[in-house]
Design an enzyme around this catalytic site. Structure first.
Site, PDB file in Angstrom:
ATOM      1  N   GLY A  38       0.836  -1.197   0.000  1.00 30.04           N
ATOM      2  CA  GLY A  38       0.000   0.000   0.000  1.00 30.04           C
ATOM      3  C   GLY A  38       0.865   1.238   0.000  1.00 30.04           C
ATOM      4  O   GLY A  38       2.034   1.210   0.394  1.00 30.04           O
ATOM      5  N   ASN A  90       2.007   5.226   1.050  1.00 26.18           N
ATOM      6  CA  ASN A  90       2.126   5.938   2.311  1.00 26.18           C
ATOM      7  C   ASN A  90       0.760   6.478   2.723  1.00 26.18           C
ATOM      8  O   ASN A  90       0.022   7.034   1.903  1.00 26.18           O
ATOM      9  CB  ASN A  90       3.102   7.119   2.194  1.00 26.18           C
ATOM     10  CG  ASN A  90       4.531   6.647   1.998  1.00 26.18           C
ATOM     11  OD1 ASN A  90       5.115   6.860   0.964  1.00 26.18           O
ATOM     12  ND2 ASN A  90       5.098   6.001   3.002  1.00 26.18           N
ATOM     13  N   GLY A  91       0.432   6.323   4.000  1.00 24.07           N
ATOM     14  CA  GLY A  91      -0.829   6.850   4.501  1.00 24.07           C
ATOM     15  C   GLY A  91      -1.988   5.884   4.424  1.00 24.07           C
ATOM     16  O   GLY A  91      -3.109   6.238   4.806  1.00 24.07           O
ATOM     17  N   GLU A 115       8.675  -2.538   6.586  1.00 24.53           N
ATOM     18  CA  GLU A 115       9.493  -1.702   5.696  1.00 24.53           C
ATOM     19  C   GLU A 115      10.993  -1.879   5.971  1.00 24.53           C
ATOM     20  O   GLU A 115      11.746  -0.929   6.085  1.00 24.53           O
ATOM     21  CB  GLU A 115       9.125  -0.220   5.864  1.00 24.53           C
ATOM     22  CG  GLU A 115       7.664   0.098   5.629  1.00 24.53           C
ATOM     23  CD  GLU A 115       7.288   0.149   4.153  1.00 24.53           C
ATOM     24  OE1 GLU A 115       8.127  -0.235   3.325  1.00 24.53           O
ATOM     25  OE2 GLU A 115       6.162   0.559   3.852  1.00 24.53           O
TER      26      GLU A 115
END
Length: 655
Positions: free
Chosen positions: A255, A257-258, A369
């Site tokens: 997905g 960022n955010g 990440e």
């Protein structure tokens, strides 16, 4: 006490003890001791009363051992002032409540001191005698000053009254000292606690503390129609999310960022959703043997041991046998058990974090990440290591990434989609051509840098770097992890002075011009030191926090709307964090801008937006150095690429 209370109490006690001792040994620094009320007030605002009691006992004992009875009194004075102010603020009350509580406490302290001196007559004689001698001496000093006879006479009378009517004098004096001291502490604590209150809406406990009610059993786990909304937010960060993880599963979560990837990591680690259910057969067991282990984006935040082998077993309970050498071999760190962890590259640190996770024999590993700060070669090796975990161990793996290609080896993928992006004004576009490159701004000649120089632990990071950066030029500095890029950035910013050679900005040593070069760190969050984006920008730029016009202008320069100033820093996306930090740095009009890994942690859309912004900044004539191992998307920004290897310039290319 909870671990966080214990840690905060220990740090506060050490700081207060140092302040108390300094106030006793430095002439004229008695009033300085009241500054110790600030850390005590912050602790009292954050934690329960038991943390304040522990701090009082620890700081009092240390201060007494180092500075005697005076140090003890100084430390405990800070304690009661900080506790009164912090607790009153914690309960949302104001100055009136503080004065009332201080007045009542003053009665208690004054009565105790009066009783103490009444019983110990010899001590009373010494204390009052010292007081009278000091006041008489001060009065005599005033009498020698022209026009000071009246003040001197008043001081003599005060000393005589203090001796003749000591019970009233002692009681009133102590009461006034308590009330005045608390008022002083309130005044200096107010701006500090205001910043604390400004961030109080942000999540305070990133991970919950589970009761010790049985062996961890995090798998199999099922998320069913899970929602999550942060306190005060106007929309859900996660919405209607469902998937399962079982032993042996390798699940990738992708997905932009955010979209809530890191929020999902917190749910997997035990945070309760605000909607839906997370079903598990037993406790999450975060960090416990047989429970859930996290491998985070910044490995440095997880490396605690001094040696590699120490870090693998750090925090494990006694009696747990760990094949340290075998784990290090499995993760590609064979024979490195005795190495100092401070000398590890980004990829090596991430491998060490995986080894430390495996040492706990986890049922579930969550990798968030983990390739962000790793070069291309290291990224491929790390992905190969992660891909084999669920096959070689009896565990489930959830790999969170914003790179779809990294999810290729997973059994299945959970796509959180694209984040909803707030509309923002574009950075001011230039209507004229880019100005030609100018004379050199920064010049490095045969620069060497050695960590711990002159000691048996010395380590050379730079070995003769020659480099120039012209006015208006954008230079890409690339190299693998451990090549010396970040060390060179600190040298170019003047924060490290070369062990040999020279680094000059406009012909003068850059170390003598700290601030003329702006350095944007890898982790932008570390440069934003206030609760809201506007306040953090103002602090970084040197603006007043109430200078709305300047803050709005700085935000607009990096493509952020004016209302972004009111956003909590901890609610900003990765791209927003970098833009706010960049806005604060650019507002100082630096001669050179250095950005260390500016694309780290950003999805492809955020990367493109940031590069567009930097191109506009460059076209405005700003000289810059971009340090990155991710060179694929930076060719249209940078005029020249400099390759660094083993601390030396290996090659240069003109874009």
């Amino acid at each position: 006490m909870r671990p966080v209370e214990f840690a905060h109490a220990a740090i506060t006690a050490a700081l207060m003890s140092a302040i108390a001792v300094l106030s006793m040994v430095v002439p004229g620094a008695v009033v300085f001791a009241w500054a110790g009320a600030v850390p005590m007030g912050v602790l009292a605002f954050h934690h329960r009363a038991r943390a304040a009691v522990a701090t009082a006992m620890a700081s009092g004992m240390i201060s007494f051992l180092l500075a005697g009875f005076g140090g003890l009194v100084s430390a405990w004075t800070c304690v009661y002032m900080g506790v009164i102010c912090g607790q009153v603020r914690r309960r949302g009350r104001g100055r009136g409540t503080m004065l009332a509580v201080a007045g009542l406490w003053g009665i208690v302290v004054a009565s105790a001191v009066f009783t103490f001196l009444a019983v110990l007559a010899d001590l009373r004689t010494v204390v009052l005698g010292a007081f009278a001698a000091n006041v008489h001496g001060l009065g005599a000093l005033f009498e020698t000053v022209p026009g000071g006879a009246g003040a001197g006479a008043a001081l003599h009378r005060l000393a005589d009254v203090g001796l003749e009517r000591w019970p009233v004098f002692v009681w009133v004096s102590v009461w006034l000292i308590v009330v005045f001291g608390c008022s002083f502490a309130w005044r200096i604590l107010t701006p500090v606690l205001r910043r604390v209150v400004a961030t109080s809406a942000a999540p305070q406990d990133l991970f919950p503390v589970e009761p010790d009610d049985g062996a961890p059993q995090p798998l199999p786990m099922a998320l069913r129609h899970v929602d999550f909304r942060y306190p005060g937010a106007d929309r859900d960060t996660l919405r209607d999310l469902s998937f399962t993880v079982g032993p042996g599963d390798h699940v990738a979560v992708t997905g932009a960022n955010g979209t809530g990837k890191s929020t999902l990591m917190r749910l997997l680690a035990g945070v309760a959703p605000t909607g839906g259910t997370v079903e598990r057969p037993g406790p999450v067991g975060l960090g416990k043997v047989g429970g859930t282990a996290l491998v985070l984006q910044h490995a440095d935040s997880q490396v605690l041991g001094i040696r590699v082998a120490d870090d693998v077993v750090w925090g494990l309970p006694q009696g747990i046998e760990v094949d340290v050498d075998g784990l290090l071999t499995e993760v590609g760190l064979a024979g490195m058990g005795d190495r100092d962890t401070s000398g590890l590259s980004g990829g090596e640190a991430q491998r060490l974090a995986v080894a430390a996770a495996l040492a706990r024999r986890p049922a579930l590993v969550v990798a968030d990440e983990v390739t962000t700060m790793v070069d291309r070669a290291g990224r491929a090796d790390l992905l190969g290591l992660l891909g084999g975990l669920s096959r070689h161990h009896d565990l489930g793996l959830v790999h969170i990434t914003h790179y779809p290609e990294e999810a290729a080896g997973a059994d299945r993928t959970v796509d959180l989609g694209t984040a909803r992006r707030a509309s923002a004004p574009a950075p001011s576009a230039r209507t004229t051509a880019r100005p030609p490159l100018g004379a050199p701004v920064l010049t490095l000649r045969d620069v060497h840098y050695e960590y711990d120089a002159g000691t048996p632990w010395s380590r050379a990071a730079l070995r003769g770097v020659d480099l120039t950066v012209g006015d208006g030029e954008a230079v890409l500095l690339c190299g693998g992890n451990g090549s010396g890029k970040s060390t060179l950035a600190w040298v170019m910013a003047g924060l490290l002075e070369p062990t040999a050679g020279s680094c000059e900005l406009d012909g003068a040593p850059v170390s003598e011009q700290v601030g003329a070069v702006a350095l944007a760190l890898q982790a932008a969050r570390l440069q934003l030191m206030r609760g809201t984006a506007g306040d953090a920008l103002a602090a970084l730029a040197g603006y007043r926090s109430d200078d709305g016009a300047a803050i709005t202008g700085a935000l607009a320069a990096v493509g952020l709307p004016a209302d972004a100033a009111d956003l909590l820093v901890d609610r900003l996306s990765g791209g927003q964090l970098r833009r706010v930090a960049l806005a604060g740095l650019l507002a100082r009009n630096p001669r050179l801008l250095i950005l260390d890994e500016p694309l780290a942690g950003l999805d492809l859309t955020s990367q493109r937006e940031l590069i567009d912004l930097l191109v506009a900044v460059r076209d405005g004539g700003q000289a810059m150095v971009i340090i990155s191992h991710d060179v694929d998307h930076l060719d249209r920004l940078c005029d020249r690429t400099v390759h660094l290897a083993r601390g030396v310039v290996d090659a240069e290319e003109v874009a």
